[in-house]
Write a protein that holds these residues in place. Sequence first.
Motif, PDB file in Angstrom:
ATOM      1  N   TRP A 179       1.000  -1.443  -0.300  1.00  0.00           N
ATOM      2  CA  TRP A 179       0.333   0.245   0.006  1.00  0.00           C
ATOM      3  C   TRP A 179       0.417   1.643  -0.029  1.00  0.00           C
ATOM      4  CZ3 TRP A 179      -2.397  -3.338   4.027  1.00  0.00           C
ATOM      5  CH2 TRP A 179      -3.116  -3.891   4.234  1.00  0.00           C
ATOM      6  N   GLY A 180       2.374   0.968  -0.481  1.00  0.00           N
ATOM      7  CA  GLY A 180       2.933   2.419  -0.499  1.00  0.00           C
ATOM      8  C   GLY A 180       3.640   2.464   1.105  1.00  0.00           C
ATOM      9  N   PRO A 181       4.582   3.183   1.437  1.00  0.00           N
ATOM     10  CA  PRO A 181       5.493   3.522   2.958  1.00  0.00           C
ATOM     11  C   PRO A 181       4.602   4.501   3.423  1.00  0.00           C
ATOM     12  CG  PRO A 181       6.949   4.443   0.434  1.00  0.00           C
ATOM     13  CD  PRO A 181       4.959   3.715   0.120  1.00  0.00           C
ATOM     14  N   ALA A 182       4.365   4.698   4.614  1.00  0.00           N
ATOM     15  CA  ALA A 182       3.713   5.397   5.581  1.00  0.00           C
ATOM     16  C   ALA A 182       4.958   6.802   5.925  1.00  0.00           C
ATOM     17  CB  ALA A 182       3.130   4.900   6.713  1.00  0.00           C
ATOM     18  N   SER A 183       4.618   7.713   5.092  1.00  0.00           N
ATOM     19  CA  SER A 183       5.142   8.966   5.734  1.00  0.00           C
ATOM     20  C   SER A 183       4.625  10.052   6.446  1.00  0.00           C
ATOM     21  CB  SER A 183       5.631  10.048   4.240  1.00  0.00           C
ATOM     22  OG  SER A 183       7.286  10.106   4.606  1.00  0.00           O
ATOM     23  N   ASP A 184       5.272   9.995   7.411  1.00  0.00           N
ATOM     24  CA  ASP A 184       5.257  11.817   8.114  1.00  0.00           C
ATOM     25  C   ASP A 184       5.369  12.691   7.484  1.00  0.00           C
ATOM     26  OD1 ASP A 184       4.341  13.451  10.444  1.00  0.00           O
ATOM     27  OD2 ASP A 184       5.148  12.718  11.820  1.00  0.00           O
ATOM     28  N   PRO A 185       4.343  14.036   7.073  1.00  0.00           N
ATOM     29  CA  PRO A 185       4.342  15.298   6.296  1.00  0.00           C
ATOM     30  C   PRO A 185       5.633  15.634   7.127  1.00  0.00           C
ATOM     31  CG  PRO A 185       2.716  14.653   6.664  1.00  0.00           C
ATOM     32  CD  PRO A 185       2.888  13.683   7.466  1.00  0.00           C
ATOM     33  N   ASP A 186       5.940  15.601   8.277  1.00  0.00           N
ATOM     34  CA  ASP A 186       7.207  16.402   9.752  1.00  0.00           C
ATOM     35  C   ASP A 186       8.187  15.562   9.289  1.00  0.00           C
ATOM     36  OD1 ASP A 186       4.721  18.519   9.600  1.00  0.00           O
ATOM     37  OD2 ASP A 186       4.066  17.069  12.254  1.00  0.00           O
ATOM     38  N   ASN A 187       8.097  14.119   8.872  1.00  0.00           N
ATOM     39  CA  ASN A 187       9.821  14.025   8.696  1.00  0.00           C
ATOM     40  C   ASN A 187       9.568  12.823   7.523  1.00  0.00           C
ATOM     41  OD1 ASN A 187      11.613  12.572   9.235  1.00  0.00           O
ATOM     42  ND2 ASN A 187      11.293  11.159  10.833  1.00  0.00           N
ATOM     43  N   PRO A 188       9.368  13.334   6.107  1.00  0.00           N
ATOM     44  CA  PRO A 188       9.270  13.125   5.200  1.00  0.00           C
ATOM     45  C   PRO A 188      10.411  12.052   5.196  1.00  0.00           C
ATOM     46  CG  PRO A 188      10.416  14.833   4.579  1.00  0.00           C
ATOM     47  CD  PRO A 188       9.257  14.790   5.513  1.00  0.00           C
ATOM     48  N   LEU A 189      10.168  10.513   4.320  1.00  0.00           N
ATOM     49  CA  LEU A 189      11.343   9.686   4.484  1.00  0.00           C
ATOM     50  C   LEU A 189      11.698   9.795   2.287  1.00  0.00           C
ATOM     51  CD1 LEU A 189       9.220   6.268   5.016  1.00  0.00           C
ATOM     52  CD2 LEU A 189      11.080   7.885   6.217  1.00  0.00           C
ATOM     53  N   PHE A 190      13.512   9.811   2.967  1.00  0.00           N
ATOM     54  CA  PHE A 190      13.946   9.815   1.883  1.00  0.00           C
ATOM     55  C   PHE A 190      14.315   8.212   0.876  1.00  0.00           C
ATOM     56  CE2 PHE A 190      14.319  14.153   3.841  1.00  0.00           C
ATOM     57  CZ  PHE A 190      13.818  14.450   3.076  1.00  0.00           C
ATOM     58  N   ARG A 191      14.225   7.904  -0.519  1.00  0.00           N
ATOM     59  CA  ARG A 191      15.349   6.790  -0.800  1.00  0.00           C
ATOM     60  C   ARG A 191      16.718   6.729  -1.100  1.00  0.00           C
ATOM     61  NH1 ARG A 191      12.334   2.670  -2.647  1.00  0.00           N
ATOM     62  NH2 ARG A 191      10.196   3.607  -2.837  1.00  0.00           N
ATOM     63  N   GLU A 192      17.673   8.464  -0.783  1.00  0.00           N
ATOM     64  CA  GLU A 192      18.830   8.323  -0.310  1.00  0.00           C
ATOM     65  C   GLU A 192      19.383   8.820   0.786  1.00  0.00           C
ATOM     66  OE1 GLU A 192      17.160  11.659  -3.405  1.00  0.00           O
ATOM     67  OE2 GLU A 192      16.512  10.797  -1.100  1.00  0.00           O
ATOM     68  N   VAL A 193      19.964   7.072   1.615  1.00  0.00           N
ATOM     69  CA  VAL A 193      19.818   6.756   2.484  1.00  0.00           C
ATOM     70  C   VAL A 193      20.508   7.916   3.163  1.00  0.00           C
ATOM     71  CG1 VAL A 193      20.925   4.420   3.905  1.00  0.00           C
ATOM     72  CG2 VAL A 193      20.034   4.647   2.077  1.00  0.00           C
ATOM     73  N   GLY A 194      21.794   8.459   2.610  1.00  0.00           N
ATOM     74  CA  GLY A 194      23.150   9.521   3.615  1.00  0.00           C
ATOM     75  C   GLY A 194      21.789  11.047   3.976  1.00  0.00           C
ATOM     76  N   ARG A 195      21.004  10.630   3.238  1.00  0.00           N
ATOM     77  CA  ARG A 195      20.390  12.246   2.995  1.00  0.00           C
ATOM     78  C   ARG A 195      19.211  11.607   4.239  1.00  0.00           C
ATOM     79  NH1 ARG A 195      15.966  14.151  -1.045  1.00  0.00           N
ATOM     80  NH2 ARG A 195      15.231  16.576  -0.214  1.00  0.00           N
ATOM     81  N   ASN A 196      18.800  10.766   4.006  1.00  0.00           N
ATOM     82  CA  ASN A 196      17.460   9.960   5.327  1.00  0.00           C
ATOM     83  C   ASN A 196      18.367   9.860   6.588  1.00  0.00           C
ATOM     84  OD1 ASN A 196      14.573   9.772   4.830  1.00  0.00           O
ATOM     85  ND2 ASN A 196      15.513   7.724   5.669  1.00  0.00           N
TER      86      ASN A 196
END
Length: 340
Positions: free
Chosen positions: A295-312
């Motif tokens: 169903w797609g990853p859940a993401s908090d608008p105040d703490n968005p997820l990035f696919r770039e590992v180091g950035r996240n």
Amino acid sequence: MTASLPILDLARLDAGETERKTFLEDLRRAARDVGFFYLVGHGIPPSQIAGVQALARRFFALPAEEKRAVAMVNSPHFRGYNAAGAEITRGRADWREQFDIGAERAALPRESGAPAWTRLQGPNLWPAALPGLRVGLLAWQEAVTGVGIRLLEAFALALGQPADAFAPIYAGAPNQHIKIIRYPGREATPDDQGVGAHKDSGFLTLLVQDGEGGLEVADVNSGWIAARPVEGAFVVNVGELLELASNGYLRSTIHRVVTPRAGRNRLSVAFFLGARHDATVPLLDLPADLAAQAWGPASDPDNPLFREVGRNYLKGRLRSHPDVAAAHYTDLLDTEARAA
């Protein structure tokens, strides 16, 4: 209603084709339905578990000045000691003292234009008064990394992928993070937040608990499930990297720690296995029956997820440790850069 976490025996993975198949089914179900489970049959002897717990107790028994000498605020790589109240979860102080290490690697050179996350790599801080801590924690890191990679391979198989599906984003330099933690009893705390409700950002977390409870796992039906201590078992939970890679088929579950009652303490040793900082999390091509349930990853608008590992990962460190951010990352402290 789910009253307890499932218990999985990793030895079943090597117990013949039928047992292997049912283990993978159980693993997939536990990771999807709860996101947490107990792991036994992992191969790490009780003596090594007891040894790392004893080392942690010896560290926390050191005089305050010895612990402050390796304070995390001295490390741009977010390594070292934090007193209770120094780490922040969802804007509130966590009431635990802790000591963090990562893989023992040299700092990368500060080059113009290099991504900010390259500053995360670097040496650990070690207390001079307890030289055995370095040897013991690095040995523990190696042992638990092996268990974590076996589990990652099992997760890949359970998702219909080759066993090495995740290897391209961790091989050579996985993110290996150990946190030894002591939670003071409630008479010493401003409230009952040992650690606030959160998800973990890596692939997997493998946690050793002492006999004192306090870890709780969010459940849509029962509110919170108590992850009661099980001797010799790891508590394992799915991190956001697996949620991202599986398009939300696997579940990274919110959890928290409630401080012990007055007169007691809680000790835990957490190991977080993640991808290389320079990696980008892929989107797996799941079998049709599994893809239909993603169903797609859940993401908090105040703490968005990035696919770039180091950035996240850097984003999380800056939020959790504002004193380290202020000491070493002042160039990133404007609102836009916090999400970079």
